[in-house]
Design a protein around this motif. Sequence first.
Motif, PDB file in Angstrom:
ATOM      1  N   ASP A 249       0.875  -1.187   0.050  1.00  0.00           N
ATOM      2  CA  ASP A 249      -0.021   0.187  -0.066  1.00  0.00           C
ATOM      3  C   ASP A 249       0.691   1.307  -0.100  1.00  0.00           C
ATOM      4  O   ASP A 249       0.507   2.371  -0.494  1.00  0.00           O
ATOM      5  CB  ASP A 249      -1.265  -0.189   1.024  1.00  0.00           C
ATOM      6  CG  ASP A 249      -0.215  -0.171   2.466  1.00  0.00           C
ATOM      7  OD1 ASP A 249       0.970  -0.743   2.565  1.00  0.00           O
ATOM      8  OD2 ASP A 249      -0.877   0.420   3.395  1.00  0.00           O
ATOM      9  N   GLN A 250       2.076   1.040   0.553  1.00  0.00           N
ATOM     10  CA  GLN A 250       3.070   2.179   0.285  1.00  0.00           C
ATOM     11  C   GLN A 250       4.092   2.136  -0.773  1.00  0.00           C
ATOM     12  O   GLN A 250       4.564   3.092  -1.360  1.00  0.00           O
ATOM     13  CB  GLN A 250       3.723   2.451   1.737  1.00  0.00           C
ATOM     14  CG  GLN A 250       2.756   2.755   2.891  1.00  0.00           C
ATOM     15  CD  GLN A 250       3.692   2.504   4.175  1.00  0.00           C
ATOM     16  OE1 GLN A 250       4.728   2.930   4.399  1.00  0.00           O
ATOM     17  NE2 GLN A 250       2.996   2.203   5.342  1.00  0.00           N
TER      18      GLN A 250
ATOM     19  N   ASN B 145      -1.490  -7.302  -6.028  1.00  0.00           N
ATOM     20  CA  ASN B 145      -0.645  -6.486  -5.127  1.00  0.00           C
ATOM     21  C   ASN B 145       0.468  -7.477  -4.893  1.00  0.00           C
ATOM     22  O   ASN B 145       0.643  -8.656  -4.603  1.00  0.00           O
ATOM     23  CB  ASN B 145      -1.233  -5.806  -4.094  1.00  0.00           C
ATOM     24  CG  ASN B 145      -2.155  -4.786  -4.338  1.00  0.00           C
ATOM     25  OD1 ASN B 145      -1.672  -4.072  -5.359  1.00  0.00           O
ATOM     26  ND2 ASN B 145      -2.941  -4.549  -3.548  1.00  0.00           N
TER      27      ASN B 145
END
Length: 135
Positions: free
Chosen positions: A74-75, A93
């Motif tokens: 997510d980062q 992801n």
Amino acid sequence: NPHDPYFEGRHFESRVGSIVFAELSRRRGLDQLAMRQVYANGQTMGQHGDWHQDSNQVDDWTFLDSANPRWLSDQWVGATYFANETGQQRRVNFQSKAAVIFPSHLWHYREAPNAQASFMRTTIAFKLRRQTSKT
């Protein structure tokens, strides 16, 4: 390195393959998979992959294993994108301690990590071929 004797032939397959590939075959409903090649990939910021197929053979599969012990998708981003025959795309992801197996003829590319990622996004790619029994 695909030319390293450790990774070629039956040596590596006998140490890792008999366990990993038997389980993959069982879970995916595939016949026995045989390893054709294995190598590492690494990407840092700005090194986006290009759309490609690993093979155009229907019996070929790719097992892509995350080699990073920690990854904050997510980062730091770094997803893998897949496209089917109609061009519909799917994003997977990148996650630590995870893997994905897919037919090698699927078009795909890897997204580069962003500037917040302080180290390389690394995967181990296992190129497999379904072995059919001759009856």
